[in-house]
Design a protein around this motif. Sequence first.
Motif, mmCIF file in Angstrom:
data_model
loop_
_atom_site.group_PDB
_atom_site.id
_atom_site.type_symbol
_atom_site.label_atom_id
_atom_site.label_comp_id
_atom_site.label_asym_id
_atom_site.label_seq_id
_atom_site.Cartn_x
_atom_site.Cartn_y
_atom_site.Cartn_z
ATOM 1 N N LEU A 49 6.710 -1.474 9.842
ATOM 2 C CA LEU A 49 7.147 -2.069 8.571
ATOM 3 C C LEU A 49 7.124 -1.036 7.449
ATOM 4 C CD1 LEU A 49 5.421 -5.581 8.642
ATOM 5 C CD2 LEU A 49 7.868 -5.093 8.840
ATOM 6 N N ALA A 50 6.083 -0.197 7.433
ATOM 7 C CA ALA A 50 5.973 0.826 6.383
ATOM 8 C C ALA A 50 7.112 1.829 6.473
ATOM 9 C CB ALA A 50 4.619 1.531 6.486
ATOM 10 N N LEU A 51 7.458 2.237 7.675
ATOM 11 C CA LEU A 51 8.561 3.191 7.840
ATOM 12 C C LEU A 51 9.893 2.559 7.429
ATOM 13 C CD1 LEU A 51 7.460 4.889 11.185
ATOM 14 C CD2 LEU A 51 7.447 5.904 8.889
ATOM 15 N N GLU A 52 10.052 1.291 7.714
ATOM 16 C CA GLU A 52 11.262 0.581 7.283
ATOM 17 C C GLU A 52 11.331 0.522 5.754
ATOM 18 O OE1 GLU A 52 12.939 -3.961 7.523
ATOM 19 O OE2 GLU A 52 11.903 -3.183 9.291
ATOM 20 N N LYS A 53 10.193 0.213 5.126
ATOM 21 C CA LYS A 53 10.158 0.161 3.664
ATOM 22 C C LYS A 53 10.373 1.550 3.060
ATOM 23 C CE LYS A 53 7.551 -4.088 3.086
ATOM 24 N NZ LYS A 53 8.602 -4.851 2.450
ATOM 25 N N ALA A 75 2.359 2.421 0.872
ATOM 26 C CA ALA A 75 1.804 3.752 0.609
ATOM 27 C C ALA A 75 0.514 3.954 1.409
ATOM 28 C CB ALA A 75 1.557 3.948 -0.881
ATOM 29 N N ARG A 76 -0.310 2.913 1.466
ATOM 30 C CA ARG A 76 -1.555 2.997 2.237
ATOM 31 C C ARG A 76 -1.257 3.242 3.711
ATOM 32 N NH1 ARG A 76 -6.066 -1.765 3.400
ATOM 33 N NH2 ARG A 76 -6.978 -0.677 5.159
ATOM 34 N N ALA A 77 -0.329 2.485 4.275
ATOM 35 C CA ALA A 77 0.000 2.638 5.693
ATOM 36 C C ALA A 77 0.537 4.035 5.990
ATOM 37 C CB ALA A 77 1.012 1.573 6.109
ATOM 38 N N LEU A 78 1.398 4.528 5.126
ATOM 39 C CA LEU A 78 1.967 5.864 5.332
ATOM 40 C C LEU A 78 0.905 6.951 5.172
ATOM 41 C CD1 LEU A 78 5.350 5.314 3.497
ATOM 42 C CD2 LEU A 78 4.988 5.493 5.977
#
Length: 162
Positions: A49-53, A75-78
Amino acid sequence: MSKVNKLKEKVLKAQENGDIASLYVLESEAHELLNDDGLQGFYANILDLALEKLTNTLEAHRQMDMSEVQDFATARALYEYAIEHYHAGKNKDASALFEVLSGLTNDEKFSKAMKLHQISADENLNIDNFLDKIADIESTQRSGTFYISEFQKEAQKLLDNA
């Protein structure tokens, strides 16, 4: 319905809604109920989901707003993904991710911290030395940020030499 199935249902709903923040809310429950494979899948969902966002943000030529909960969670996930690369000794990959993160948000403190992370990775400083010599973990914990945000005096030398 079992607790695990209830959790999976919540996770699926959050995924369908693209809601990274809700997935992080479910994190402690996931640790309690899922085995290692299940946890890997849980975090893979967050990263996907983070990469998609990230892709959507870059295509829209905008910065993420750290006061917006989904942008913050993204931002946290990345950041966690970049730290995983750094921890695995993949300094070039980590550096590239930190560079992207440094320009991704409207938060100046976050951007500056990511630059220090990037420079450390570029200088082939391993994660243990980064944590021991550059990062100020106690001050970071007091600040309550999800990322290493406070640094020792040694960090200024890195900036000066970059």
